[in-house]
Design a protein around this motif. Structure first.
Motif, PDB file in Angstrom:
ATOM      1  N   UNK A 149     -10.359  -5.286   1.076  1.00  0.00           N
ATOM      2  CA  UNK A 149     -10.478  -4.100   1.921  1.00  0.00           C
ATOM      3  C   UNK A 149     -10.793  -4.450   3.375  1.00  0.00           C
ATOM      4  N   UNK A 150     -11.288  -5.650   3.613  1.00  0.00           N
ATOM      5  CA  UNK A 150     -11.632  -6.059   4.976  1.00  0.00           C
ATOM      6  C   UNK A 150     -10.481  -6.788   5.679  1.00  0.00           C
ATOM      7  N   UNK A 151      -9.401  -7.012   4.958  1.00  0.00           N
ATOM      8  CA  UNK A 151      -8.240  -7.661   5.569  1.00  0.00           C
ATOM      9  C   UNK A 151      -7.375  -6.627   6.280  1.00  0.00           C
ATOM     10  N   UNK A 152      -6.725  -6.992   7.376  1.00  0.00           N
ATOM     11  CA  UNK A 152      -5.815  -6.057   8.051  1.00  0.00           C
ATOM     12  C   UNK A 152      -4.561  -5.842   7.211  1.00  0.00           C
ATOM     13  N   UNK A 153      -3.894  -4.714   7.405  1.00  0.00           N
ATOM     14  CA  UNK A 153      -2.618  -4.517   6.724  1.00  0.00           C
ATOM     15  C   UNK A 153      -1.513  -5.203   7.528  1.00  0.00           C
ATOM     16  N   UNK A 154      -0.307  -5.210   6.972  1.00  0.00           N
ATOM     17  CA  UNK A 154       0.791  -5.954   7.586  1.00  0.00           C
ATOM     18  C   UNK A 154       1.213  -5.350   8.917  1.00  0.00           C
ATOM     19  N   UNK A 155       1.133  -4.021   9.018  1.00  0.00           N
ATOM     20  CA  UNK A 155       1.486  -3.356  10.278  1.00  0.00           C
ATOM     21  C   UNK A 155       0.564  -3.825  11.400  1.00  0.00           C
ATOM     22  N   UNK A 156      -0.723  -3.940  11.105  1.00  0.00           N
ATOM     23  CA  UNK A 156      -1.691  -4.383  12.110  1.00  0.00           C
ATOM     24  C   UNK A 156      -1.452  -5.840  12.503  1.00  0.00           C
ATOM     25  N   UNK A 157      -1.158  -6.688  11.507  1.00  0.00           N
ATOM     26  CA  UNK A 157      -0.878  -8.096  11.792  1.00  0.00           C
ATOM     27  C   UNK A 157       0.340  -8.214  12.710  1.00  0.00           C
ATOM     28  N   UNK A 158       1.368  -7.463  12.384  1.00  0.00           N
ATOM     29  CA  UNK A 158       2.602  -7.511  13.186  1.00  0.00           C
ATOM     30  C   UNK A 158       2.349  -7.024  14.614  1.00  0.00           C
ATOM     31  N   UNK A 159       1.569  -5.966  14.742  1.00  0.00           N
ATOM     32  CA  UNK A 159       1.275  -5.402  16.064  1.00  0.00           C
ATOM     33  C   UNK A 159       0.470  -6.392  16.913  1.00  0.00           C
TER      34      UNK A 159
END
Length: 333
Positions: A310-320
Motif C-alpha cells: 500500500x505504500x508503493x506508488x502505482x504505475x501511473x505515478x511512476x511513469x509521471x
C-alpha cells in the motif's frame, strides 16, 4: 492449281495438332502446409542462445525467412501458460516482445512446447547494459520504456511477476528502446496465479515458495498473498535499482545454503525496508540539476521497494515522475 484472284481471302489448310500429355497443375501450398514448413525450418535450424534457462531452453533461429527467437519448454503446463498469456498481447506494441507462433512437438519421445518470438536485432538485456557507458538521461529513457511495456501488460490484467534486468531487452540504435520480455511466470487470473505458489516449510512456520528470482520477488508473495499490480511495482523497483546502481538491492547472509537465504528474505523483507544503500561513487553529477534528478530518482526507487504494497506508488505515478525527471534533465542541458 487454282490461282487466287485479287481481293479473295487466302485459304489456309488445316493442320492437325498433335496433343501431348497435359502439364501437371501445380497447386500452391495451403496455409497449413506453409505454417508446418516454417515450423520445421525454425526447429531444425535452431542454435543455442547463451545459457540454459531455469524453466526453458532458448535458441536463435529463422522463421518465415526472418531471424527469430525460439523458447522450448519440457514443462507442458508452463509452456502452455506462456502461450496463452502471449496470445492476449498485440504485436503492434513497441515495448513488448511479440509471439509469432507456438506449437507442440515430440523430440526423442518427449513432448515439448515451442514458442517463436520476434528477434530484436542489436538488443542486449538489462544485465549487459551495465557494461556500457550510459548517461543519466539514457537510464531514464530505459526505465520509461520498461514502464510502457508493463503498462500494456497491466491493461490486459496480466501480471509479469518476473521483472528483472535479464528480462528486458534494450536496443541501442538511435537512442535506447526498451522491450519487456519473458512471460513464463506471468498470470492473468486467480487460478493461474495460484499455480505458481507452493508451500515452503521454514522452521516451525509455513511460508510459501513463489517462483521467480529472489531479489525481485515482492515480499508479500512469500506469505501466499495474491499477486497485484503493486507486486510488479516492487520487482520493477528492484530492476531499476540494479541497473542504476550496478548492484543488487539486497544482501543475504550465506548461511547453511539456500534455505537460510530464503528464511531471511521472508522474515526481513516482509517486515522491514532493508534496501542496500546506493553507492556514492558510481555517478558524478555534472551540475545541481543532475544532483536533484539523482536524488528524486533514488527516492522513487526506494518507495517502489517498500515492503508494504500500500505504500508503493502505482504505475501511473511512476511513469509521471520519470517523465518529469527526464524533461527537467533535458531542459537543464
Amino acid at each position: 492449281m487454282k490461282r487466287q484472284r485479287q481481293g479473295e481471302e487466302a485459304i489456309i489448310p488445316e493442320v492437325p495438332l498433335k496433343r501431348g500429355p497435359a502439364p501437371p497443375i501445380i497447386q500452391p501450398p495451403n496455409e497449413k502446409e506453409q505454417r508446418r514448413e516454417m515450423r520445421r525450418i525454425a526447429f531444425d535450424s535452431k542454435e543455442r542462445f547463451r545459457t540454459r534457462g531455469a524453466q526453458a531452453n532458448a535458441f536463435t533461429t529463422t522463421y518465415n525467412g526472418q531471424p527469430a527467437f525460439l523458447k522450448i519448454y519440457t514443462d507442458i503446463n508452463m509452456g502452455t501458460g506462456e502461450v496463452n498469456i502471449a496470445k492476449k498481447l498485440k504485436c503492434n506494441n513497441s515495448h513488448l516482445i511479440c509471439q509469432l507462433d507456438a506449437f507442440e512437438i515430440i523430440e526423442d519421445g518427449v513432448k515439448k512446447v515451442v514458442l517463436v518470438y520476434e528477434y530484436i536485432k542489436g538488443a542486449i538485456n538489462g544485465e549487459e547494459i551495465k557494461q556500457h557507458s550510459v548517461t543519466l538521461s539514457d537510464i531514464l529513457t530505459i526505465f520509461k520504456g520498461a514502464v510502457a511495456g508493463l503498462r500494456e501488460l497491466h491493461s490486459h490484467d496480466i501480471y509479469h511477476l518476473d521483472l528483472k534486468p535479464a528480462n528486458i531487452l534494450i536496443q541501442m540504435r538511435n537512442g535506447f528502446h526498451t522491450y519487456v520480455a519473458d512471460y513464463g511466470l506471468a498470470c492473468s487470473d486467480k487460478n493461474s496465479c495460484k499455480s505458481l505458489v507452493g508451500h515452503l516449510p521454514l522452521g516451525n512456520s509455513q511460508y510459501v515458495r513463489f517462483r521467480g528470482t529472489i531479489n525481485y520477488i515482492a515480499p508479500e508473495l512469500y506469505l501466499g498473498n495474491a499477486p497485484t499490480a503493486k507486486s510488479d511495482i516492487y520487482s520493477l523497483g528492484s530492476l531499476f535499482y540494479s541497473i542504476y546502481s550496478h548492484q543488487e538491492a539486497f544482501i543475504y547472509r550465506q548461511e547453511r545454503g539456500e534455505s537460510a537465504i530464503e528464511q531471511i528474505t521472508v522474515i526481513d523483507r516482509q517486515t522491514r525496508d532493508i534496501v542496500r544503500p546506493f553507492p556514492t561513487n558510481l555517478w558524478t553529477p555534472g551540475n545541481a540539476f543532475e544532483t536533484l534528478v539523482h536524488s528524486n530518482l533514488q527516492t522513487l526507487i526506494l518507495h517502489m521497494l517498500k515492503s508494504d504494497p500500500d505504500k508503493r506508488p502505482d504505475l501511473v505515478s511512476v511513469e509521471f515522475i520519470l517523465k518529469i525527471l527526464s524533461e527537467f534533465l533535458n531542459a537543464s542541458t
